[in-house]
Motif scaffolding. Structure first.
Motif, PDB file in Angstrom:
ATOM      1  N   ARG A 144       1.026  -1.057  -0.126  1.00 16.80           N
ATOM      2  CA  ARG A 144       0.101  -0.172   0.423  1.00 16.80           C
ATOM      3  C   ARG A 144       1.254   1.334   0.290  1.00 16.80           C
ATOM      4  O   ARG A 144       1.900   1.241   0.430  1.00 16.80           O
ATOM      5  N   GLU A 145       0.721   1.885  -0.620  1.00 15.05           N
ATOM      6  CA  GLU A 145       1.203   3.673  -0.739  1.00 15.05           C
ATOM      7  C   GLU A 145       0.307   4.658  -0.083  1.00 15.05           C
ATOM      8  O   GLU A 145      -0.748   4.712  -0.265  1.00 15.05           O
ATOM      9  N   PHE A 146       0.516   5.192   0.715  1.00 13.33           N
ATOM     10  CA  PHE A 146       0.062   5.873   2.025  1.00 13.33           C
ATOM     11  C   PHE A 146       0.626   7.570   2.073  1.00 13.33           C
ATOM     12  O   PHE A 146       1.577   7.113   1.823  1.00 13.33           O
ATOM     13  N   GLU A 147       0.311   8.314   2.302  1.00 15.36           N
ATOM     14  CA  GLU A 147       1.437   9.277   2.718  1.00 15.36           C
ATOM     15  C   GLU A 147       0.605  10.481   3.983  1.00 15.36           C
ATOM     16  O   GLU A 147      -0.545   9.411   4.451  1.00 15.36           O
ATOM     17  N   THR A 148       1.784  10.572   4.884  1.00 18.09           N
ATOM     18  CA  THR A 148       1.126  10.781   6.021  1.00 18.09           C
ATOM     19  C   THR A 148       2.301  11.879   6.725  1.00 18.09           C
ATOM     20  O   THR A 148       3.202  12.145   6.287  1.00 18.09           O
ATOM     21  N   LEU A 149       1.145  12.315   7.660  1.00 20.78           N
ATOM     22  CA  LEU A 149       2.603  13.158   8.644  1.00 20.78           C
ATOM     23  C   LEU A 149       3.238  13.041   9.811  1.00 20.78           C
ATOM     24  O   LEU A 149       3.093  11.678  10.281  1.00 20.78           O
ATOM     25  N   VAL A 150       4.812  13.415   9.413  1.00 21.09           N
ATOM     26  CA  VAL A 150       5.325  12.118  10.405  1.00 21.09           C
ATOM     27  C   VAL A 150       6.003  13.973  11.623  1.00 21.09           C
ATOM     28  O   VAL A 150       6.343  14.778  11.724  1.00 21.09           O
ATOM     29  N   ARG A 151       5.849  13.113  12.433  1.00 27.08           N
ATOM     30  CA  ARG A 151       6.720  13.701  13.665  1.00 27.08           C
ATOM     31  C   ARG A 151       7.876  13.473  14.163  1.00 27.08           C
ATOM     32  O   ARG A 151       7.751  12.551  13.733  1.00 27.08           O
ATOM     33  N   SER A 152       8.761  14.273  14.865  1.00 22.59           N
ATOM     34  CA  SER A 152       9.499  13.971  14.663  1.00 22.59           C
ATOM     35  C   SER A 152       9.861  12.706  15.689  1.00 22.59           C
ATOM     36  O   SER A 152       9.192  13.244  16.877  1.00 22.59           O
ATOM     37  N   GLY A 153      10.776  12.149  15.602  1.00 18.28           N
ATOM     38  CA  GLY A 153      10.268  10.616  16.374  1.00 18.28           C
ATOM     39  C   GLY A 153       9.268   9.423  16.467  1.00 18.28           C
ATOM     40  O   GLY A 153       9.581   8.520  16.993  1.00 18.28           O
ATOM     41  N   ALA A 154       8.388   9.978  15.937  1.00 17.44           N
ATOM     42  CA  ALA A 154       7.483   9.131  15.397  1.00 17.44           C
ATOM     43  C   ALA A 154       7.917   7.949  14.774  1.00 17.44           C
ATOM     44  O   ALA A 154       8.530   8.633  13.784  1.00 17.44           O
ATOM     45  N   VAL A 155       7.234   6.907  14.160  1.00 21.24           N
ATOM     46  CA  VAL A 155       7.422   6.098  13.673  1.00 21.24           C
ATOM     47  C   VAL A 155       6.452   6.069  12.830  1.00 21.24           C
ATOM     48  O   VAL A 155       5.297   5.381  13.366  1.00 21.24           O
ATOM     49  N   PRO A 156       6.566   5.596  11.145  1.00 20.63           N
ATOM     50  CA  PRO A 156       4.884   5.743  10.384  1.00 20.63           C
ATOM     51  C   PRO A 156       4.683   4.205   9.913  1.00 20.63           C
ATOM     52  O   PRO A 156       5.279   3.426  10.405  1.00 20.63           O
ATOM     53  N   GLN A 157       3.124   3.957  10.275  1.00 18.58           N
ATOM     54  CA  GLN A 157       2.978   3.387  10.533  1.00 18.58           C
ATOM     55  C   GLN A 157       1.769   2.403   8.751  1.00 18.58           C
ATOM     56  O   GLN A 157       1.275   3.768   8.698  1.00 18.58           O
ATOM     57  N   CYS A 158       1.803   1.618   8.183  1.00 13.95           N
ATOM     58  CA  CYS A 158       0.032   1.325   7.158  1.00 13.95           C
ATOM     59  C   CYS A 158      -0.459   1.312   7.798  1.00 13.95           C
ATOM     60  O   CYS A 158      -1.005   1.115   8.483  1.00 13.95           O
ATOM     61  N   PRO A 159      -1.156   2.139   7.397  1.00 14.25           N
ATOM     62  CA  PRO A 159      -3.418   2.426   7.541  1.00 14.25           C
ATOM     63  C   PRO A 159      -3.402   0.993   7.356  1.00 14.25           C
ATOM     64  O   PRO A 159      -4.595   0.910   7.999  1.00 14.25           O
ATOM     65  N   GLN A 160      -2.966   0.183   6.606  1.00 18.21           N
ATOM     66  CA  GLN A 160      -3.883  -1.091   6.220  1.00 18.21           C
ATOM     67  C   GLN A 160      -3.827  -2.040   6.774  1.00 18.21           C
ATOM     68  O   GLN A 160      -4.276  -2.948   7.607  1.00 18.21           O
ATOM     69  N   CYS A 161      -1.679  -2.530   7.679  1.00 18.16           N
ATOM     70  CA  CYS A 161      -1.620  -4.095   7.753  1.00 18.16           C
ATOM     71  C   CYS A 161      -0.588  -3.186   9.033  1.00 18.16           C
ATOM     72  O   CYS A 161      -0.620  -4.231   9.305  1.00 18.16           O
TER      73      CYS A 161
END
Ligand SMILES: [Zn+2]
Length: 73
Positions: free
Chosen positions: A13-30
């Protein structure tokens, strides 16, 4: 905050997300954190604007002394 594009390595899955410093982004699907970071449209545009313009040919700077008189040419 910058917006980043990611492609999930697990489900694709491809997605866009806001990334706060120090936070790890996650896939919204899995909810996977195995993500490939992609260049966002905004980052690409900013990078192209940061490239300095090529200097013009001698005499193009408008020095009153004429072509070749300024310190740059
Ligand atoms: Zn996923």
């Amino acid at each position: 905050m910058p917006i980043f594009e990611y492609a999930c390595q697990d489900c694709g899955r491809e997605f866009e997300t806001l990334v706060r410093s120090g936070a790890v982004p996650q896939c919204p699907q899995c909810q996977s954190t195995q993500l490939n970071k992609r260049l966002s449209v905004f980052a690409t545009a900013a990078a192209s604007e940061a490239v300095p313009a090529m200097p013009g040919p001698c005499g193009s700077c408008g020095h009153p002394g004429g072509p070749g008189s300024c310190s740059l040419h």
